[in-house]
Design an enzyme around this catalytic site. Sequence first.
Site, PDB file in Angstrom:
ATOM      1  N   ASP A 176       0.877  -1.173   0.000  1.00 26.38           N
ATOM      2  CA  ASP A 176       0.000   0.000   0.000  1.00 26.38           C
ATOM      3  C   ASP A 176       0.914   1.222   0.000  1.00 26.38           C
ATOM      4  OD1 ASP A 176      -2.323   1.591   0.177  1.00 26.38           O
ATOM      5  OD2 ASP A 176      -2.083   1.739   2.346  1.00 26.38           O
TER       6      ASP A 176
ATOM      7  N   GLU B 167      -1.624  -1.357  -4.855  1.00 26.42           N
ATOM      8  CA  GLU B 167      -2.882  -0.671  -5.129  1.00 26.42           C
ATOM      9  C   GLU B 167      -2.646   0.423  -6.165  1.00 26.42           C
ATOM     10  OE1 GLU B 167      -6.343   0.020  -2.170  1.00 26.42           O
ATOM     11  OE2 GLU B 167      -4.985   1.727  -1.971  1.00 26.42           O
TER      12      GLU B 167
ATOM     13  N   ASP C 116      -2.173   1.193   7.064  1.00 23.89           N
ATOM     14  CA  ASP C 116      -1.435   0.934   5.827  1.00 23.89           C
ATOM     15  C   ASP C 116      -1.003  -0.530   5.739  1.00 23.89           C
ATOM     16  OD1 ASP C 116      -1.087   3.859   4.846  1.00 23.89           O
ATOM     17  OD2 ASP C 116      -0.474   3.883   6.941  1.00 23.89           O
TER      18      ASP C 116
END
EC number: 3.1.21.10
Length: 170
Positions: free
Chosen positions: A12, A72, A144
């Site tokens: 992330d 992502e 995160d």
Amino acid sequence: MTSSPIRILGIDPGLRRTGWGVLDIEGNRLMFVGCGSVETREQMALASRLLAIHEGLGRVLDEFRPAEAAIEQTFVNKDGVATLKLGQARGVAMLAPAMFGIVVAEYAPNQVKKTVVGAGHADKTQIQAMLKILLPKADPKSADAADALAIAITHAHHRGAAALRMKVAG
């Protein structure tokens, strides 16, 4: 003949904090391996922050030796400067596994939410609740790291389709 587990690194990306999560998959079983985050300080020069992200993820890759990685996709917000900085952090985060010869799959945020929670507009608390069910041994210390585990889970579920897309595109 039994298959050996496949290790997946989920990332992330973020300039302040880049989350990472590692899990093993064997058949349809998910097994938590580790998670954490690489943090930078706002006072640091941008290049130093990007270097810290790269080095931190390099240590994760050295320690856990994943076979596959996923990240992502970036969403564009109203603050163009923040979006560009996130894009730079994302580029560095993609480079780290690529330097280890690992292809990096990409997933949209709503695809991650839909895979993990069942709804594309789920919030962070719903994602964290599902993580406790899917990976009971996981205890992410930051949102995160939790998001990175969700990205790894998404890749575990969609990896066949992702590999096919990369093959067709490549």
